[in-house]
Structures are given as C-alpha cells and as structure tokens.
Design a protein around this motif. Structure first.
Motif, PDB file in Angstrom:
ATOM      1  N   VAL A  90       0.839  -1.300  -0.110  1.00 38.64           N
ATOM      2  CA  VAL A  90      -0.187  -0.008  -0.019  1.00 38.64           C
ATOM      3  C   VAL A  90       0.936   1.243  -0.112  1.00 38.64           C
ATOM      4  CG1 VAL A  90      -1.739   1.249   1.344  1.00 38.64           C
ATOM      5  CG2 VAL A  90      -2.028  -1.145   1.227  1.00 38.64           C
ATOM      6  N   ALA A  91       1.894   1.302   0.923  1.00 34.47           N
ATOM      7  CA  ALA A  91       2.753   2.395   0.921  1.00 34.47           C
ATOM      8  C   ALA A  91       3.664   2.766  -0.314  1.00 34.47           C
ATOM      9  CB  ALA A  91       3.708   2.374   2.128  1.00 34.47           C
ATOM     10  N   ALA A  92       4.103   1.492  -0.899  1.00 37.35           N
ATOM     11  CA  ALA A  92       4.981   1.782  -1.970  1.00 37.35           C
ATOM     12  C   ALA A  92       4.295   2.311  -3.287  1.00 37.35           C
ATOM     13  CB  ALA A  92       5.494   0.124  -2.445  1.00 37.35           C
ATOM     14  N   THR A  93       2.852   1.723  -3.396  1.00 38.98           N
ATOM     15  CA  THR A  93       1.943   2.309  -4.566  1.00 38.98           C
ATOM     16  C   THR A  93       1.435   3.758  -4.170  1.00 38.98           C
ATOM     17  OG1 THR A  93       1.071  -0.151  -4.694  1.00 38.98           O
ATOM     18  CG2 THR A  93      -0.293   1.820  -5.579  1.00 38.98           C
ATOM     19  N   TYR A  94       1.348   3.872  -3.038  1.00 38.21           N
ATOM     20  CA  TYR A  94       1.128   5.470  -2.684  1.00 38.21           C
ATOM     21  C   TYR A  94       2.214   6.446  -3.066  1.00 38.21           C
ATOM     22  CZ  TYR A  94      -0.091   9.826  -0.509  1.00 38.21           C
ATOM     23  OH  TYR A  94      -0.134  11.215  -0.433  1.00 38.21           O
ATOM     24  N   LEU A  95       3.245   5.994  -2.794  1.00 37.53           N
ATOM     25  CA  LEU A  95       4.326   6.758  -2.744  1.00 37.53           C
ATOM     26  C   LEU A  95       4.716   7.015  -4.241  1.00 37.53           C
ATOM     27  CD1 LEU A  95       6.683   5.431   0.178  1.00 37.53           C
ATOM     28  CD2 LEU A  95       5.732   8.098  -0.262  1.00 37.53           C
TER      29      LEU A  95
ATOM     30  N   THR B 126       1.756   9.537   3.882  1.00 33.83           N
ATOM     31  CA  THR B 126       1.783   7.930   3.535  1.00 33.83           C
ATOM     32  C   THR B 126       1.300   7.082   4.532  1.00 33.83           C
ATOM     33  OG1 THR B 126       3.815   8.408   2.059  1.00 33.83           O
ATOM     34  CG2 THR B 126       3.492   6.164   2.901  1.00 33.83           C
ATOM     35  N   PHE B 127       1.728   7.234   5.672  1.00 37.04           N
ATOM     36  CA  PHE B 127       1.042   6.433   6.761  1.00 37.04           C
ATOM     37  C   PHE B 127      -0.513   6.566   7.094  1.00 37.04           C
ATOM     38  CE2 PHE B 127       5.328   4.934   6.830  1.00 37.04           C
ATOM     39  CZ  PHE B 127       5.523   3.675   7.321  1.00 37.04           C
TER      40      PHE B 127
ATOM     41  N   ASP C 252      -5.901   4.719   6.370  1.00 33.16           N
ATOM     42  CA  ASP C 252      -7.374   4.819   5.807  1.00 33.16           C
ATOM     43  C   ASP C 252      -7.495   4.042   4.588  1.00 33.16           C
ATOM     44  OD1 ASP C 252      -7.418   7.070   7.913  1.00 33.16           O
ATOM     45  OD2 ASP C 252      -6.963   8.419   6.542  1.00 33.16           O
ATOM     46  N   PHE C 253      -6.593   3.442   4.383  1.00 37.99           N
ATOM     47  CA  PHE C 253      -6.987   2.565   3.112  1.00 37.99           C
ATOM     48  C   PHE C 253      -7.989   1.380   3.096  1.00 37.99           C
ATOM     49  CE2 PHE C 253      -6.142  -0.848  -0.079  1.00 37.99           C
ATOM     50  CZ  PHE C 253      -5.833  -0.125  -1.358  1.00 37.99           C
ATOM     51  N   GLU C 254      -8.792   1.564   2.100  1.00 37.51           N
ATOM     52  CA  GLU C 254     -10.077   0.395   1.912  1.00 37.51           C
ATOM     53  C   GLU C 254      -9.817  -0.131   0.446  1.00 37.51           C
ATOM     54  OE1 GLU C 254     -11.979  -0.370   4.277  1.00 37.51           O
ATOM     55  OE2 GLU C 254     -11.377   1.173   5.787  1.00 37.51           O
ATOM     56  N   GLY C 255     -10.040  -1.476   0.382  1.00 38.76           N
ATOM     57  CA  GLY C 255     -10.236  -2.127  -0.787  1.00 38.76           C
ATOM     58  C   GLY C 255      -9.193  -3.191  -0.901  1.00 38.76           C
TER      59      GLY C 255
END
Length: 158
Positions: free
Chosen positions: A58-63, A105-106, A111-114
């Motif tokens: 999740v973090a790598a995709t966001y960044l 990022t954190f 808050d990530f859903e899905g």
C-alpha cells in the motif's frame, strides 16, 4: 569485514522516529536513505510478515503515485528485523524535509480500503501473506509518533 553503518547505530537507544540512515552519491546525484523506525528495537514485539507485506504494497503504491515526490522515490521496503522500513529518495534531504510525506503516506495506509494493490498471484510472489487490518494498526500506531515527533526522534541517538 568492515561493519556497515546501519549496524553501528545503538539499537538499545533507538526509538520510533524518522532518521537519515545514510546518503550515497552516484555521479552527481545524492540518494538519501531514511530509517522509518516504527517500533523500539529489542524492547517490543516486531511486526509480523503479513502486515509488513501489506503495508509495503500500500505504501509503495501510494509513494510511487504521489504527485510531488513520485519521480524521486527510489525504493520503500521493510527492514529485515521487521522494526520499520527503509525509504530511499533521490536527492539530498533531511528528516524534517521528508516528515510531511511520511505522515501523509502512513495516513493513507491507515485509511486504505479495498483490495491491496498487487495482491494477486500474477503480481506478487507471496500474495497470500498479507494482513491489511494489522498494517492499518501499525500505521495508526506510527502516526502517533509522527504527529507528535520530537527533535530527538529525527536524529540517530549517540
């Protein structure tokens, strides 16, 4: 063999924070490696691989999609000891420079859903070993440190 810098930090004094681990120079470019320390080494339990793996995805995709920083993100991934992550950024930066991005990022992970990005057999070599709920727990916990960070949590202890 010469002891590498990351093994020269006194892990008995290290607390959760955002630290410059090292700066490497490749040609004219500087690569800054940040130690995103999420737990107190040797004092409290480490993160399990499933939550570390989900947090990484999740973090790598966001960044790598973050509008301002995406072209400077070289790598984000877990430490082998499972007490935090390394974030490598193209450029010469301080902990203070990167702190807003780390908080952002954190918060995104919290808050990530899905569906976890890349969590399928085609995209990942160990896609079944992920725990999003625990990744979100660790993100929330780390944000407590980040949102009230003190100067001693931005520079490695002596």
């Amino acid at each position: 063999m010469k002891k590498i810098p990351s093994f020269s930090i006194d892990h008995n004094k290290l607390q959760p924070g955002v630290y410059v681990s090292r700066k490497d120079h490749i040609g004219d470019e500087t690569i800054t490696t940040f130690d995103l320390r999420m737990t107190s080494p040797n004092e409290e339990p480490v993160m399990n691989t499933a939550e570390v793996h989900a947090l990484e995805h999740v973090a790598a995709t966001y960044l790598r999609n973050q509008e301002t920083w995406s072209d400077r993100i070289v790598y984000v991934g877990p430490m082998g000891c499972r007490t935090g992550f390394y974030l490598l950024v193209a450029g010469d930066y301080t902990s203070e420079d990167i702190l807003p991005l780390v908080i952002e990022t954190f918060a995104f992970v919290r808050d990530f859903e899905g569906e976890i990005p890349g969590a399928c057999a085609k995209d990942c070599g160990n896609y079944l070993d992920m725990n999003l709920d625990m990744a979100k727990f660790w993100a929330r916990r780390y944000l407590e440190t980040l949102e009230h960070i003190t100067p001693d949590r931005l520079v490695y202890p002596q």
